[in-house]
Design an enzyme around this catalytic site. Structure first.
Site, PDB file in Angstrom:
ATOM      1  N   SER A  58      -4.312  10.963  -5.086  1.00 35.09           N
ATOM      2  CA  SER A  58      -4.381  12.333  -4.555  1.00 35.09           C
ATOM      3  C   SER A  58      -3.385  13.272  -5.229  1.00 35.09           C
ATOM      4  O   SER A  58      -3.349  14.461  -4.902  1.00 35.09           O
ATOM      5  CB  SER A  58      -4.153  12.332  -3.037  1.00 35.09           C
ATOM      6  OG  SER A  58      -5.282  11.794  -2.384  1.00 35.09           O
ATOM      7  N   SER A  99      -4.262  14.801   0.629  1.00 33.99           N
ATOM      8  CA  SER A  99      -4.294  13.360   0.931  1.00 33.99           C
ATOM      9  C   SER A  99      -5.731  13.003   1.253  1.00 33.99           C
ATOM     10  O   SER A  99      -6.271  13.469   2.266  1.00 33.99           O
ATOM     11  CB  SER A  99      -3.396  13.006   2.116  1.00 33.99           C
ATOM     12  OG  SER A  99      -3.640  11.656   2.486  1.00 33.99           O
ATOM     13  N   SER A 101      -7.121  10.236   2.362  1.00 30.80           N
ATOM     14  CA  SER A 101      -7.289   9.574   3.670  1.00 30.80           C
ATOM     15  C   SER A 101      -6.730  10.436   4.793  1.00 30.80           C
ATOM     16  O   SER A 101      -7.150  10.319   5.940  1.00 30.80           O
ATOM     17  CB  SER A 101      -6.553   8.231   3.674  1.00 30.80           C
ATOM     18  OG  SER A 101      -5.159   8.463   3.495  1.00 30.80           O
ATOM     19  N   THR A 104      -1.328   9.442   4.508  1.00 35.11           N
ATOM     20  CA  THR A 104      -0.229   8.982   3.648  1.00 35.11           C
ATOM     21  C   THR A 104       1.101   9.564   4.114  1.00 35.11           C
ATOM     22  O   THR A 104       1.253  10.782   4.221  1.00 35.11           O
ATOM     23  CB  THR A 104      -0.539   9.376   2.181  1.00 35.11           C
ATOM     24  OG1 THR A 104      -1.763   8.730   1.824  1.00 35.11           O
ATOM     25  CG2 THR A 104       0.556   8.957   1.236  1.00 35.11           C
ATOM     26  N   GLU A 236      -5.312   0.138 -11.155  1.00 36.38           N
ATOM     27  CA  GLU A 236      -6.021  -0.026  -9.880  1.00 36.38           C
ATOM     28  C   GLU A 236      -7.433  -0.576 -10.046  1.00 36.38           C
ATOM     29  O   GLU A 236      -7.824  -1.500  -9.352  1.00 36.38           O
ATOM     30  CB  GLU A 236      -6.054   1.301  -9.119  1.00 36.38           C
ATOM     31  CG  GLU A 236      -4.664   1.743  -8.673  1.00 36.38           C
ATOM     32  CD  GLU A 236      -4.665   3.075  -7.959  1.00 36.38           C
ATOM     33  OE1 GLU A 236      -5.209   3.150  -6.845  1.00 36.38           O
ATOM     34  OE2 GLU A 236      -4.131   4.059  -8.515  1.00 36.38           O
ATOM     35  N   HIS A 252      10.397  10.591 -29.133  1.00 33.92           N
ATOM     36  CA  HIS A 252      11.842  10.539 -28.897  1.00 33.92           C
ATOM     37  C   HIS A 252      12.267   9.329 -28.082  1.00 33.92           C
ATOM     38  O   HIS A 252      13.423   9.226 -27.695  1.00 33.92           O
ATOM     39  CB  HIS A 252      12.289  11.833 -28.206  1.00 33.92           C
ATOM     40  CG  HIS A 252      11.956  13.040 -29.024  1.00 33.92           C
ATOM     41  ND1 HIS A 252      12.771  13.516 -30.025  1.00 33.92           N
ATOM     42  CD2 HIS A 252      10.843  13.818 -29.044  1.00 33.92           C
ATOM     43  CE1 HIS A 252      12.191  14.557 -30.599  1.00 33.92           C
ATOM     44  NE2 HIS A 252      11.009  14.761 -30.026  1.00 33.92           N
ATOM     45  N   LYS A 346       1.241  -0.119   2.444  1.00 40.06           N
ATOM     46  CA  LYS A 346       1.091   1.011   3.368  1.00 40.06           C
ATOM     47  C   LYS A 346       1.175   0.561   4.824  1.00 40.06           C
ATOM     48  O   LYS A 346       1.682   1.286   5.670  1.00 40.06           O
ATOM     49  CB  LYS A 346      -0.265   1.701   3.153  1.00 40.06           C
ATOM     50  CG  LYS A 346      -0.248   2.725   2.033  1.00 40.06           C
ATOM     51  CD  LYS A 346      -1.519   3.545   2.058  1.00 40.06           C
ATOM     52  CE  LYS A 346      -1.472   4.625   1.019  1.00 40.06           C
ATOM     53  NZ  LYS A 346      -2.667   5.440   0.993  1.00 40.06           N
TER      54      LYS A 346
HETATM   55  C1  F6R Z   1      -6.328   4.464  -3.818  1.00 38.01           C
HETATM   56  C2  F6R Z   1      -5.381   5.231  -4.623  1.00 38.01           C
HETATM   57  C3  F6R Z   1      -3.998   5.448  -4.086  1.00 38.01           C
HETATM   58  C4  F6R Z   1      -3.986   6.554  -3.003  1.00 38.01           C
HETATM   59  C5  F6R Z   1      -2.563   6.772  -2.483  1.00 38.01           C
HETATM   60  C6  F6R Z   1      -2.446   7.936  -1.513  1.00 38.01           C
HETATM   61  O1  F6R Z   1      -7.618   4.654  -4.334  1.00 38.01           O
HETATM   62  O2  F6R Z   1      -5.696   5.649  -5.690  1.00 38.01           O
HETATM   63  O3  F6R Z   1      -3.163   5.788  -5.167  1.00 38.01           O
HETATM   64  O4  F6R Z   1      -4.489   7.755  -3.546  1.00 38.01           O
HETATM   65  O5  F6R Z   1      -2.118   5.608  -1.863  1.00 38.01           O
HETATM   66  O6  F6R Z   1      -3.420   7.842  -0.513  1.00 38.01           O
HETATM   67  P1  F6R Z   1      -4.271   9.138  -0.143  1.00 38.01           P
HETATM   68  O7  F6R Z   1      -4.919   9.538  -1.427  1.00 38.01           O
HETATM   69  O8  F6R Z   1      -5.230   8.706   0.885  1.00 38.01           O
HETATM   70  O9  F6R Z   1      -3.276  10.157   0.348  1.00 38.01           O
END
Ligand code: F6R
Length: 348
Positions: A58, A99, A101, A104, A236, A252, A346
């Protein structure tokens, strides 16, 4: 069938959640994102800086927006990937909080700080706590569709940010580039999609080259975020260690990695994102950099950008990397969609 990447049934078994399908339909997702973002009624006041707060997948939309508008934006664009916001954030800040989801913790913390500092906040999310808190605070929400992995929703995230940036008056002159970029991606996708056999599929060929190697990705400054996207997608989707840097900064520091023991370097593969719009001086220095690495690294590969505008050149290189990362996951026999370690961390 000489390659696992031409066995569509095998691809379906390793990629049951359809990461490759999502990547293949990225240009249509970009068009959908523009349509829905255009409908959002965004009221803004004057601002002196734009901060995009988000983590991981995100954050990438914000990084791409920053690199794209770097030379044309009248205000600084800063991407913040932390619990706290930069010290200068104030009532004069336009704060895009992203975000996918909505859950986060770092991003929610940045959101709360933005409220305390009086920044003009706009939220980009598919739901979760961020949507709840934004609604409660009467903050404009760009609603992202559900059902994606956050990183796979890049088209929705980036295009919503671009539409909002246009409404904020910092992307309108470059708008023609958006249409060009989508057309370029549609054309490229035909040769990279799973149905196209490896012998004529550049993304499958690159994935086969990278199989068993640690990729280090380099691009010029406009491709800083794109090289980083390759890095994170290789991590990922591909379940591979990877690194990235940008030129001229890499001249550099990263260049000295070529002085490491040859045995150590035997499994390292450099990937250069080559942009023909770069000036002669930088292009020739990059060639010298590549020659040094060619003599030492296991392999050095090149990826050519397509299109005229900055956005098409950036997204064309990004698109190759997204396909390559998913094919690499398939070659390693690992579901490109699953990111167990992120989920475990998480959950605490
Ligand atoms: C999972 C991913 C992760 C999430 C990150 C933040 O596909 O790429 O890097 O993007 O953990 O979570 P969000 O995006 O839901 O805020």
């Amino acid at each position: 069938m000489d390659t696992p990447l031409d066995d569509l049934e095998q691809i379906g078994r390793v990629d049951p959640r359809g990461m490759l399908d999502v990547i293949t339909t990225l240009p249509e997702s970009a068009e959908d994102a523009i349509d829905s973002a255009d409908k959002v009624d965004l009221k803004l006041r004057r601002f002196k800086n734009l901060v995009v707060a988000g983590m991981g997948g995100s954050a990438v939309g914000g990084l791409l927006l920053r690199d794209w508008l770097q030379q044309t934006s009248s205000v600084p664009i800063i991407v913040s990937r932390d619990y706290s916001l930069p010290g200068f954030v104030s009532r004069d800040t336009l704060l895009f909080v992203v975000s996918y989801s909505g859950g986060t913790e770092e991003t929610l913390s940045a959101f709360e700080e933005g409220k305390i500092k009086g920044a003009k906040i706009v939220a980009f999310t598919s739901g979760g706590e961020l949507e709840k808190r934004a609604k409660a605070a009467h903050i404009t929400i760009y609603k992202l569709p559900q059902g994606f992995q956050p990183r796979a929703a890049i088209a929705h995230q980036l295009l919503s940010l671009i539409v909002a940036a246009k409404k904020a008056g910092i992307a309108q002159d470059s708008w023609w580039e958006v249409r060009e970029a989508i057309d370029v991606l549609k054309a490229m996708r035909e040769e990279m999609r799973p149905e196209t056999p490896q012998w004529s599929n550049p993304a499958k060929k690159l994935a086969v080259e990278l199989h068993g190697y640690i990729p280090l990705v380099y691009g010029s400054r406009i491709h800083e975020a794109v090289a980083y996207r390759w890095n994170t997608q290789l991590n990922e989707n591909g379940k591979s260690p990877a690194g990235s840097s940008f030129i001229p900064e890499a001249f550099h520091n990263a260049i000295v990695a070529g002085e490491a023991d040859k045995e150590l370097l035997a499994s390292v593969c450099a990937v250069f994102l080559i942009d023909s719009a770069e000036g002669e001086h930088l292009a020739s220095k990059t060639r010298r950099f590549m020659d040094i690495l060619k003599a030492r690294f296991g392999k050095v590969l090149e990826v050519q950008t397509c299109g005229e505008g900055r956005l098409a050149r950036m997204l064309s290189a990004l698109y190759v990397g997204d396909f390559v990362s998913a094919y690499l996951g398939v070659l390693y026999g690992r579901d490109p969609s699953i990111v167990e370690s992120i989920d475990r961390l998480k959950q605490g």
